[in-house]
Each structure stands twice: as C-alpha cells, then as structure tokens.
Design a protein around this motif. Sequence first.
Motif, PDB file in Angstrom:
ATOM      1  N   MET A  66       0.653  -1.103  -0.010  1.00  0.00           N
ATOM      2  CA  MET A  66      -0.088   0.076   0.109  1.00  0.00           C
ATOM      3  C   MET A  66       0.882   1.564  -0.107  1.00  0.00           C
ATOM      4  O   MET A  66       0.944   1.905  -0.349  1.00  0.00           O
ATOM      5  N   ALA A  67       1.816   1.418   0.849  1.00  0.00           N
ATOM      6  CA  ALA A  67       3.090   2.365   0.541  1.00  0.00           C
ATOM      7  C   ALA A  67       3.406   2.609  -0.783  1.00  0.00           C
ATOM      8  O   ALA A  67       4.016   3.412  -0.510  1.00  0.00           O
ATOM      9  N   GLN A  68       3.487   1.527  -1.333  1.00  0.00           N
ATOM     10  CA  GLN A  68       4.195   2.169  -2.609  1.00  0.00           C
ATOM     11  C   GLN A  68       3.912   2.082  -3.214  1.00  0.00           C
ATOM     12  O   GLN A  68       4.365   3.060  -4.441  1.00  0.00           O
ATOM     13  N   SER A  69       2.457   1.441  -3.529  1.00  0.00           N
ATOM     14  CA  SER A  69       0.953   2.157  -4.948  1.00  0.00           C
ATOM     15  C   SER A  69       0.148   3.586  -4.066  1.00  0.00           C
ATOM     16  O   SER A  69      -0.176   3.776  -4.980  1.00  0.00           O
ATOM     17  N   ALA A  70       0.786   4.475  -2.721  1.00  0.00           N
ATOM     18  CA  ALA A  70      -0.016   5.114  -2.752  1.00  0.00           C
ATOM     19  C   ALA A  70       0.748   6.720  -3.908  1.00  0.00           C
ATOM     20  O   ALA A  70       1.821   6.658  -4.049  1.00  0.00           O
ATOM     21  N   LYS A  71      -0.352   7.267  -3.709  1.00  0.00           N
ATOM     22  CA  LYS A  71       0.567   8.630  -4.582  1.00  0.00           C
ATOM     23  C   LYS A  71       0.048  10.082  -3.927  1.00  0.00           C
ATOM     24  O   LYS A  71      -0.077   9.744  -3.442  1.00  0.00           O
ATOM     25  N   PRO A  72       1.640   9.926  -4.771  1.00  0.00           N
ATOM     26  CA  PRO A  72       1.280  12.422  -3.495  1.00  0.00           C
ATOM     27  C   PRO A  72       0.452  13.228  -4.063  1.00  0.00           C
ATOM     28  O   PRO A  72      -0.594  13.016  -4.721  1.00  0.00           O
ATOM     29  N   ILE A  73      -0.486  13.406  -2.493  1.00  0.00           N
ATOM     30  CA  ILE A  73      -1.219  14.550  -2.780  1.00  0.00           C
ATOM     31  C   ILE A  73      -0.586  15.885  -3.977  1.00  0.00           C
ATOM     32  O   ILE A  73      -0.026  16.226  -3.020  1.00  0.00           O
ATOM     33  N   SER A  74      -1.675  16.527  -4.354  1.00  0.00           N
ATOM     34  CA  SER A  74      -1.626  17.389  -5.279  1.00  0.00           C
ATOM     35  C   SER A  74      -2.372  18.765  -5.432  1.00  0.00           C
ATOM     36  O   SER A  74      -3.210  18.261  -5.114  1.00  0.00           O
ATOM     37  N   SER A  75      -2.602  19.773  -6.008  1.00  0.00           N
ATOM     38  CA  SER A  75      -3.238  20.358  -5.416  1.00  0.00           C
ATOM     39  C   SER A  75      -4.004  20.879  -6.579  1.00  0.00           C
ATOM     40  O   SER A  75      -3.787  20.110  -8.231  1.00  0.00           O
ATOM     41  N   PRO A  76      -5.190  20.818  -7.134  1.00  0.00           N
ATOM     42  CA  PRO A  76      -6.500  21.013  -8.302  1.00  0.00           C
ATOM     43  C   PRO A  76      -5.921  22.253  -8.879  1.00  0.00           C
ATOM     44  O   PRO A  76      -5.918  22.158 -10.700  1.00  0.00           O
ATOM     45  N   VAL A  77      -4.774  23.476  -8.005  1.00  0.00           N
ATOM     46  CA  VAL A  77      -4.812  24.642  -8.485  1.00  0.00           C
ATOM     47  C   VAL A  77      -3.167  24.586  -9.053  1.00  0.00           C
ATOM     48  O   VAL A  77      -3.021  24.464  -7.924  1.00  0.00           O
ATOM     49  N   PRO A  78      -2.429  24.957 -10.212  1.00  0.00           N
ATOM     50  CA  PRO A  78      -0.823  25.214 -10.113  1.00  0.00           C
ATOM     51  C   PRO A  78      -0.924  26.208  -8.855  1.00  0.00           C
ATOM     52  O   PRO A  78      -1.265  27.072  -8.657  1.00  0.00           O
ATOM     53  N   ASP A  79       0.852  25.794  -8.213  1.00  0.00           N
ATOM     54  CA  ASP A  79       0.906  27.230  -6.854  1.00  0.00           C
ATOM     55  C   ASP A  79       1.210  28.361  -7.439  1.00  0.00           C
ATOM     56  O   ASP A  79       1.507  29.392  -7.135  1.00  0.00           O
ATOM     57  N   ALA A  80       1.451  28.066  -8.943  1.00  0.00           N
ATOM     58  CA  ALA A  80       1.547  29.582  -9.731  1.00  0.00           C
ATOM     59  C   ALA A  80       0.674  30.436  -9.889  1.00  0.00           C
ATOM     60  O   ALA A  80       0.397  32.209  -9.335  1.00  0.00           O
ATOM     61  N   TRP A  81      -0.709  29.866  -9.470  1.00  0.00           N
ATOM     62  CA  TRP A  81      -1.447  30.793  -9.618  1.00  0.00           C
ATOM     63  C   TRP A  81      -2.186  31.104  -8.327  1.00  0.00           C
ATOM     64  O   TRP A  81      -3.340  32.183  -8.078  1.00  0.00           O
ATOM     65  N   TYR A  82      -1.089  31.209  -7.324  1.00  0.00           N
ATOM     66  CA  TYR A  82      -2.279  31.267  -6.375  1.00  0.00           C
ATOM     67  C   TYR A  82      -2.417  33.330  -5.770  1.00  0.00           C
ATOM     68  O   TYR A  82      -3.292  33.321  -5.579  1.00  0.00           O
ATOM     69  N   PRO A  83      -1.031  33.514  -6.193  1.00  0.00           N
ATOM     70  CA  PRO A  83      -1.473  34.850  -5.741  1.00  0.00           C
ATOM     71  C   PRO A  83      -2.133  36.185  -6.587  1.00  0.00           C
ATOM     72  O   PRO A  83      -2.988  36.633  -6.502  1.00  0.00           O
ATOM     73  N   THR A  84      -2.681  35.483  -7.609  1.00  0.00           N
ATOM     74  CA  THR A  84      -2.748  35.669  -8.686  1.00  0.00           C
ATOM     75  C   THR A  84      -4.775  35.778  -8.118  1.00  0.00           C
ATOM     76  O   THR A  84      -5.127  36.576  -8.190  1.00  0.00           O
ATOM     77  N   LEU A  85      -5.179  34.517  -7.874  1.00  0.00           N
ATOM     78  CA  LEU A  85      -6.075  34.377  -7.426  1.00  0.00           C
ATOM     79  C   LEU A  85      -6.531  34.963  -5.848  1.00  0.00           C
ATOM     80  O   LEU A  85      -7.792  35.095  -6.196  1.00  0.00           O
ATOM     81  N   ALA A  86      -5.596  35.495  -4.913  1.00  0.00           N
ATOM     82  CA  ALA A  86      -6.014  35.993  -3.879  1.00  0.00           C
ATOM     83  C   ALA A  86      -6.456  37.243  -4.159  1.00  0.00           C
ATOM     84  O   ALA A  86      -7.388  37.290  -3.320  1.00  0.00           O
ATOM     85  N   VAL A  87      -5.236  37.994  -4.902  1.00  0.00           N
ATOM     86  CA  VAL A  87      -5.624  39.503  -5.580  1.00  0.00           C
ATOM     87  C   VAL A  87      -7.006  39.731  -6.039  1.00  0.00           C
ATOM     88  O   VAL A  87      -8.039  40.689  -5.537  1.00  0.00           O
ATOM     89  N   PHE A  88      -7.568  37.961  -7.047  1.00  0.00           N
ATOM     90  CA  PHE A  88      -8.785  38.594  -7.925  1.00  0.00           C
ATOM     91  C   PHE A  88     -10.042  39.055  -6.725  1.00  0.00           C
ATOM     92  O   PHE A  88     -11.196  38.982  -7.165  1.00  0.00           O
TER      93      PHE A  88
END
Length: 143
Positions: A66-88
């Motif tokens: 189970m530990a080997q078949s686990a997939k890493p958790i990732s954000s559905p929104v790219p990290d580069a969009w965080y500041p832009t989304l926050a401002v808007f």
Amino acid sequence: MGNQIYYFCLTRFRSVTFDPTRPDPPFTTPPLLNYLKNRFTAVVEAFNTSSLREIISYSLKFIEEMAQSAKPISSPVPDAWYPTLAVFMLAIGLVVTASFFIYEATAPRKYRSLAKELVTGTVASVFLGFGSLFLLLASGVYV
C-alpha cells in the motif's frame, strides 16, 4: 520467556494491589498463581506459533504494498496561480461587500429585500473566504 513475563506481571500486580491489612494478599493464593502462569504461558506459546508469524508477515507485506502504490497529494490549482487568485477573489469580495453596505445605507427600510441581502452576503463571504485561503497559500501557510 513465559516465566519472565509471569514474574514481571506478578510483581507489578502485587505492588499495586497489596493490602497490608489482609493476612493473605490476593495474588499469592495457589489457584490464582497457577491460573496466571497458565494464561501467560498460553499467550507466549500462541505468539511463537508459525500461523501468527505468517499473519504478521502477510500484514507487513500488505502495508508495504500500500505504501508503494500510494500517489502523492497534489493541488488541483497550480502553485503559480495562488497570488493571482488571491488578489482577484479578494477584490471581487470587497466590491460585493461594498455594494452590500451601500445597499444597506441607501435603501429605505420598506424596500429592502431579505433575499437580495442574503445572496449578496453569501457571494461576498464566498469570495472573501477563498481569497483569504489563496492569500495564505501564496504566502506559504499551507492550510
């Protein structure tokens, strides 16, 4: 091994439950001592059986797979969009909040609509909430 566990538990029980007013402490009666010795011996023998070892090794293999078949958790929104989304989103939320306050201050009490107030407040709350979330994510506070 069984005798070591037996004597360890016996000394622990005796120190905890010893009552000096009683002539015979409860854990020194021969039938109870024999019962405890038999129970501890049975537990130790059960642990030494091969079937228990097989169950433990199978469980460890399953956890490893189970530990080997686990997939890493990732954000559905790219990290580069965080500041832009926050401002808007914060800007939209503040504009809607301002329109809510203007509506409350200028509309006469007779002509106010509860539905319009609830919708405007909900929209402002959602935009300000997600704007705050993306502002925290953009600044490195991962919530």
